[in-house]
Design an enzyme around this catalytic site. Sequence first.
Site: not given
Ligand code: DSN
Length: 418
Positions: A55, A57, A201, A227, A230, A236
């Site tokens: 932990y 924080e 974003d 994120t 991707k 993730r």
């Molecule tokens: N759900 C993601 C996507 O597949 O684009 C975005 O949050």
Amino acid sequence: MSNTELPLAQRDPEIAHLIREEEALEGRTLRLIPSENYVSRAVLEATGSVLTNKYSEGYPGKRYYEGQQVIDRVEQLARERLLRLFGAEHVNVQPYSGSPANLAVYLAFCQPGDSIMGLGLPAGGHLTHGWNVSITGKYFTSHAYGVSPNDHRIDLAEVARLAKEHRPKLLWCGGTAYARTWDFAAFREIADSVGAKLVADIAHIAGLVAGGAHPSPFGIADVITSTTHKTLRGPRGGVLFSKAELAKELDRAVFPGLQGGPHNHTTAGIAVAAHEALQPEFKAYARAVVDNARALAEALLGRGFSLVTGGTDNHLILIDLTNKGIAGKLAAQALDRAGICGNYNSIPFDPRKPFDPSGLRIGTPAITSRGMGPDEMKRLAGWMEQVVAAPDDAGLTQRVAGEVAELCRSFPAPGLLT
Ligand code: DSN
């Protein structure tokens, strides 16, 4: 040996078996969901490490729990590498994923009811950019901009007009199903003309930005959210970048505003992914993702598929299946049976409902991680044409699934043991 020392296969054979099954599935199929990828074994190892036990924080040097001798260094490394990778002034690596990262931006800079603007979900935007079913559309006064009915591209004049009318606090750019380049400088001008903060974003395109295959919003947008799993090919997670003067508000919004302790095992995985993205070969990867998407788009057009915006500039392709006489969901399900995994998706101005829309969304990040190239994209387009033309032909889908699996054996996916 005590139970806590047993390997997973002995301690919990059911879950161990399911993980092996998923691994086999990911190995023998063409993963075309544009938000998915294969992480490296190194990222997997870091993510599956003892750092999950801790932990912490707070932030490095300022924690609410003792015993941070190692964790502080992990978080610092993740930050330093990301700052170097993107040329940013400030980064927060603690958001649990993209949606919490985006929520933190609202918490930092908006009051409930404030006006905000983002690309509408049906036009390819994300839920958290103010769509009505999301908390961001319920707690803020959201005015979505869309795409032009003519070419399905963002109409900047319309964005400027709406911004003037609604004077948003936040202007979001970025999306989940938009296949064209974002003109961040043009959005900056619009944001400045109404005194809005510009938030980019880049969840989908972060790896392309890092690898120089898409223009960068760094130095242009006030805040950049992403994120990490991707095109960036990490675990993730979520990250938030900003100019130095906004760091304090954003950090406070993430913790204690929205979250408790950061997921330190994820932070380590993000650090490893950033290290990998800093290597020269990542540039080649990012370029290849875009080249493959273009090659696949060309091949699909050649086989009579209709593509939203007519093609792609990035890693994703949105297919309008209307002329093929099949809905997106049926096509996605048939293709899945054939080992080709994409997702059904709304298209701009879709006459069909979101749960049964006209479109299919596919992308090349994962298959490019396997080392596939233009020749494989041509084969893929051929298989897609056959399956979409005869979705109920079980013999056909089985044959294609076999051919897909054979191709996959020649291009082993990173990180998989099988
Ligand atoms: N759900 C993601 C996507 O597949 O684009 C975005 O949050």
